[in-house]
Design a protein around this motif. Structure first.
Motif, short mmCIF file in Angstrom:
data_model
loop_
_atom_site.label_atom_id
_atom_site.label_comp_id
_atom_site.label_asym_id
_atom_site.label_seq_id
_atom_site.Cartn_x
_atom_site.Cartn_y
_atom_site.Cartn_z
N SER A 1 -8.42 -11.58 -6.55
CA SER A 1 -6.06 -11.38 -5.28
C SER A 1 -6.06 -10.13 -4.94
O SER A 1 -5.93 -9.41 -5.92
CB SER A 1 -5.12 -12.85 -5.96
N PHE A 2 -5.89 -10.02 -3.41
CA PHE A 2 -5.32 -8.44 -3.31
C PHE A 2 -4.69 -8.84 -1.48
O PHE A 2 -4.41 -9.95 -1.66
CB PHE A 2 -6.36 -7.83 -3.08
N ILE A 3 -4.51 -7.22 -1.15
CA ILE A 3 -3.68 -7.75 0.39
C ILE A 3 -4.61 -6.08 0.66
O ILE A 3 -4.71 -5.03 -0.25
CB ILE A 3 -2.02 -7.26 0.28
N THR A 4 -5.19 -6.10 1.77
CA THR A 4 -5.05 -5.38 2.75
C THR A 4 -3.92 -4.57 3.91
O THR A 4 -4.31 -6.02 4.57
CB THR A 4 -6.86 -5.60 2.93
N ILE A 5 -4.25 -3.68 3.98
CA ILE A 5 -2.88 -3.45 5.22
C ILE A 5 -3.34 -2.02 6.03
O ILE A 5 -3.80 -1.12 4.88
CB ILE A 5 -1.14 -3.06 4.91
N GLY A 6 -4.21 -2.34 7.29
CA GLY A 6 -4.15 -0.91 7.83
C GLY A 6 -3.92 -0.77 9.23
O GLY A 6 -3.45 -1.62 10.03
N LEU A 7 -3.37 0.08 9.49
CA LEU A 7 -3.08 0.59 11.13
C LEU A 7 -4.13 0.32 11.98
O LEU A 7 -5.02 0.90 11.58
CB LEU A 7 -2.23 1.86 11.00
N LEU A 8 -3.70 -0.32 13.12
CA LEU A 8 -4.98 -0.59 14.01
C LEU A 8 -4.54 0.27 15.50
O LEU A 8 -5.19 0.85 15.82
CB LEU A 8 -4.51 -1.73 14.37
N ALA A 9 -3.21 0.60 15.75
CA ALA A 9 -2.98 1.19 17.17
C ALA A 9 -1.46 1.65 17.19
O ALA A 9 -0.73 0.74 16.36
CB ALA A 9 -3.19 0.57 17.93
N THR B 1 9.92 -3.16 6.64
CA THR B 1 9.02 -3.56 5.20
C THR B 1 8.31 -4.82 4.93
O THR B 1 8.51 -5.54 6.26
CB THR B 1 10.27 -3.75 4.19
N LEU B 2 6.80 -5.15 4.79
CA LEU B 2 6.65 -6.32 4.07
C LEU B 2 6.32 -6.39 3.67
O LEU B 2 5.95 -5.21 1.72
CB LEU B 2 5.92 -5.77 5.24
N THR B 3 6.68 -8.12 2.85
CA THR B 3 6.44 -8.43 1.30
C THR B 3 5.15 -9.80 1.74
O THR B 3 5.21 -10.21 2.85
CB THR B 3 7.44 -8.58 0.68
N THR B 4 4.61 -10.40 0.65
CA THR B 4 3.98 -11.50 0.70
C THR B 4 4.02 -12.32 -0.01
O THR B 4 4.90 -12.65 -1.76
CB THR B 4 2.27 -11.60 0.66
N THR B 5 4.38 -14.05 -0.42
CA THR B 5 5.07 -15.11 -0.06
C THR B 5 3.69 -15.75 -0.31
O THR B 5 3.06 -16.60 0.23
CB THR B 5 6.19 -15.32 -0.28
N VAL C 1 -2.78 5.73 1.02
CA VAL C 1 -3.00 7.60 1.78
C VAL C 1 -1.67 8.23 1.68
O VAL C 1 -1.19 9.41 1.32
CB VAL C 1 -3.53 7.56 2.83
N GLY C 2 -0.73 7.47 2.49
CA GLY C 2 0.27 7.65 3.03
C GLY C 2 2.40 7.84 1.87
O GLY C 2 3.19 7.78 1.81
N GLY C 3 1.26 6.92 0.59
CA GLY C 3 2.50 6.19 -0.41
C GLY C 3 3.26 5.26 -0.17
O GLY C 3 4.81 5.83 -0.03
N ASP C 4 2.84 4.60 0.59
CA ASP C 4 3.57 4.02 2.13
C ASP C 4 4.01 2.24 0.94
O ASP C 4 4.85 1.18 1.84
CB ASP C 4 3.40 3.16 2.71
N SER D 1 5.97 -4.80 -4.51
CA SER D 1 5.41 -5.36 -3.12
C SER D 1 5.84 -5.56 -2.87
O SER D 1 5.25 -6.38 -1.37
CB SER D 1 6.02 -6.95 -3.98
N THR D 2 6.16 -4.32 -1.85
CA THR D 2 6.70 -3.91 -0.55
C THR D 2 5.60 -2.68 -0.26
O THR D 2 5.49 -1.18 -0.64
CB THR D 2 8.05 -3.69 -0.35
N PHE D 3 6.12 -2.94 1.45
CA PHE D 3 4.56 -1.93 2.09
C PHE D 3 5.64 -1.35 3.18
O PHE D 3 7.07 -2.44 4.02
CB PHE D 3 3.60 -2.91 2.49
N THR D 4 6.03 -0.49 3.66
CA THR D 4 7.22 0.11 4.38
C THR D 4 6.19 1.14 5.58
O THR D 4 5.53 1.79 4.94
CB THR D 4 7.89 0.85 3.72
N ALA D 5 6.31 0.02 6.98
CA ALA D 5 5.70 1.33 7.44
C ALA D 5 5.92 1.68 8.04
O ALA D 5 7.02 3.24 7.96
CB ALA D 5 5.45 0.39 9.10
#
Length: 135
Positions: A127-135, A104-108, A27-30, A35-39
């Motif tokens: 194989s997948f990753i799911t990232i969601g903001l909780l609070a 930032t967040l990556t997985t290895t 949704v936010g293009g994060d 390989s990298t998620f940026t909060a």
């Protein structure tokens, strides 16, 4: 899902940074579609990782799946592979990750004890990753 270029990525203790090729929602293009998620904001994020490996053989004795963030690292699984040979095997885990905006967040994935012959299953939903903001 994982990039199609996921053959012979680990097995000799190489820490392979997982490359995700497909996004269902960003949704936010994060997520940079590599390989990298940026909060986007400070908070606690739920991170779920599911990786299916193929091609591990006798000698591959350890599999470690990790989340690496700017602030700290999280070991999701550290599995003994000695009793699980040949067939596809699922490594999965989740963590609530505390991140500050811009972190930032990556997985290895690291598999050790043998040759660089382990593949990651790139079929849909294997194989997948799911990232969601909780609070």
């Amino acid at each position: 899902s994982i990039s199609n270029n996921a053959t012979n990525v680990t097995g000799d203790a190489t820490a392979f940074t997982l490359i995700y090729a497909t996004e269902n929602f960003d949704v936010g293009g994060d997520f940079n579609a590599v390989s990298t998620f940026t909060a986007p904001q400070t908070g606690k994020y739920l991170v779920i990782v599911n990786i299916t490996i193929i091609g591990h053989v006798a000698g591959h004795n350890r599999a470690t799946l990790r989340i690496l963030t700017t602030a700290r690292n999280y070991n999701l699984t550290d599995t003994n592979l000695n009793t699980i040979l040949g067939a596809a095997y699922v490594l999965s885990g989740s963590a609530i990750v505390d991140m500050t905006a811009g972190d930032t967040l990556t997985t290895t994935l690291t598999i050790s004890g043998g040759a660089l012959v382990v593949d990651i299953d790139t079929t849909a939903n294997a194989s997948f990753i799911t990232i969601g903001l909780l609070a």
